[in-house]
Scaffold this motif. Sequence first.
Motif, PDB file in Angstrom:
ATOM      1  N   GLU A 121      45.431 -56.965 -33.433  1.00 43.29           N
ATOM      2  CA  GLU A 121      46.256 -57.499 -32.349  1.00 43.29           C
ATOM      3  C   GLU A 121      47.728 -57.589 -32.753  1.00 43.29           C
ATOM      4  O   GLU A 121      48.535 -58.172 -32.029  1.00 43.29           O
ATOM      5  CB  GLU A 121      45.718 -58.869 -31.915  1.00 43.29           C
ATOM      6  CG  GLU A 121      44.325 -58.784 -31.299  1.00 43.29           C
ATOM      7  CD  GLU A 121      43.780 -60.138 -30.877  1.00 43.29           C
ATOM      8  OE1 GLU A 121      44.415 -61.163 -31.221  1.00 43.29           O
ATOM      9  OE2 GLU A 121      42.734 -60.169 -30.215  1.00 43.29           O
ATOM     10  N   GLY A 122      48.052 -57.022 -33.900  1.00 42.77           N
ATOM     11  CA  GLY A 122      49.426 -57.035 -34.400  1.00 42.77           C
ATOM     12  C   GLY A 122      49.511 -57.384 -35.865  1.00 42.77           C
ATOM     13  O   GLY A 122      50.516 -57.100 -36.530  1.00 42.77           O
ATOM     14  N   CYS A 123      48.464 -58.012 -36.384  1.00 38.86           N
ATOM     15  CA  CYS A 123      48.417 -58.328 -37.809  1.00 38.86           C
ATOM     16  C   CYS A 123      48.115 -57.072 -38.625  1.00 38.86           C
ATOM     17  O   CYS A 123      47.868 -55.992 -38.075  1.00 38.86           O
ATOM     18  CB  CYS A 123      47.340 -59.375 -38.078  1.00 38.86           C
ATOM     19  SG  CYS A 123      47.694 -61.000 -37.363  1.00 38.86           S
ATOM     20  N   VAL A 124      48.112 -57.225 -39.953  1.00 32.54           N
ATOM     21  CA  VAL A 124      47.712 -56.143 -40.854  1.00 32.54           C
ATOM     22  C   VAL A 124      46.364 -56.536 -41.442  1.00 32.54           C
ATOM     23  O   VAL A 124      46.259 -57.514 -42.185  1.00 32.54           O
ATOM     24  CB  VAL A 124      48.743 -55.921 -41.973  1.00 32.54           C
ATOM     25  CG1 VAL A 124      48.294 -54.769 -42.877  1.00 32.54           C
ATOM     26  CG2 VAL A 124      50.121 -55.646 -41.381  1.00 32.54           C
ATOM     27  N   ARG A 125      45.322 -55.802 -41.049  1.00 33.91           N
ATOM     28  CA  ARG A 125      43.953 -56.128 -41.449  1.00 33.91           C
ATOM     29  C   ARG A 125      43.555 -55.325 -42.688  1.00 33.91           C
ATOM     30  O   ARG A 125      43.745 -54.111 -42.739  1.00 33.91           O
ATOM     31  CB  ARG A 125      42.992 -55.849 -40.303  1.00 33.91           C
ATOM     32  CG  ARG A 125      41.534 -56.182 -40.607  1.00 33.91           C
ATOM     33  CD  ARG A 125      40.641 -55.737 -39.462  1.00 33.91           C
ATOM     34  NE  ARG A 125      40.917 -56.483 -38.246  1.00 33.91           N
ATOM     35  CZ  ARG A 125      40.807 -55.968 -37.019  1.00 33.91           C
ATOM     36  NH1 ARG A 125      40.467 -54.698 -36.857  1.00 33.91           N
ATOM     37  NH2 ARG A 125      41.046 -56.721 -35.967  1.00 33.91           N
ATOM     38  N   PHE A 126      42.990 -56.016 -43.675  1.00 33.71           N
ATOM     39  CA  PHE A 126      42.497 -55.403 -44.908  1.00 33.71           C
ATOM     40  C   PHE A 126      40.975 -55.548 -44.976  1.00 33.71           C
ATOM     41  O   PHE A 126      40.395 -56.428 -44.330  1.00 33.71           O
ATOM     42  CB  PHE A 126      43.071 -56.113 -46.134  1.00 33.71           C
ATOM     43  CG  PHE A 126      44.526 -55.866 -46.403  1.00 33.71           C
ATOM     44  CD1 PHE A 126      44.924 -55.089 -47.486  1.00 33.71           C
ATOM     45  CD2 PHE A 126      45.507 -56.436 -45.609  1.00 33.71           C
ATOM     46  CE1 PHE A 126      46.265 -54.863 -47.754  1.00 33.71           C
ATOM     47  CE2 PHE A 126      46.861 -56.225 -45.865  1.00 33.71           C
ATOM     48  CZ  PHE A 126      47.230 -55.435 -46.948  1.00 33.71           C
TER      49      PHE A 126
END
Length: 267
Positions: free
Chosen positions: A190-195
């Motif tokens: 949703e706009g974050c940076v997912r790891f």
Amino acid sequence: ARLLAYLFIFFVSGLNFLYTDMKEVLSEDTEEDIAEVSGVNMIKRDHYDLSNRVPAPFLHFMLQSEKKEWLVLLVEESSQTAILSTFKTDLNDSDSPDHYIIEDFKIVESFKISTGKQAGAKSYEWDLRTPNGVYQIIQYRSASSLAAKYGPAAFVLDYPNLIDRFHNRTGSGIWLHGTDRESFIEQDSEGCVRFYNDDIASLIGRLLPRQTPVIITKEIEWLSINELEMKRDHYLSRYHEWLSSWRKNEVEKYLLFYHPKFYSQSN
């Protein structure tokens, strides 16, 4: 002296976002898509030879006028990759007190990530885009304080920062975080940076609030040290011209250095 220091900080804070007037074509010679760098897989861009090159945004750190060892996380949206790197800023052998250079650049590790569902840099709240810029981590959150969808850890970024607010960008809550899925697709946050969870967990204790910069960009521009130093000299030259006009009270020349929409909050 304090006023001069504040003016310098404001002047330098925006320099990292002024590359477009000095774009340079990188070499199209390439050897292979994957290269081993210090035992770590480093993703190479098609048509780019990254040997002896460093990310262009590191100019930001050369202008900090500080001898320091840096750990920086770079997030590249085009490849859906995050790169953890180290380097040093130090004075070169010249007599100039502000000619800092990059030394000992190394890729520590790279990670697959997922950024915002919508392409382009974030402009407003809930646009499902990931912001582009140089950010600071302002908070670390452990699993006990997180919903399951964020995985074992999260690092809160300072979006919107000074530059974002100047451009009237809105929104908040941009994090680096894990996931509640065994796998995820690219560009699906949703706009974050997912790891991946193992990856975000490995960054606990390495990414430190107010110490580890995070650079998010559509595509990393890789420059030779010489090219980066030319950019440094260009911006330092402009800074000294600005400083000289301020000291000499050359008002018209001084004001030419500012954006037409610039205003002082004190007036």
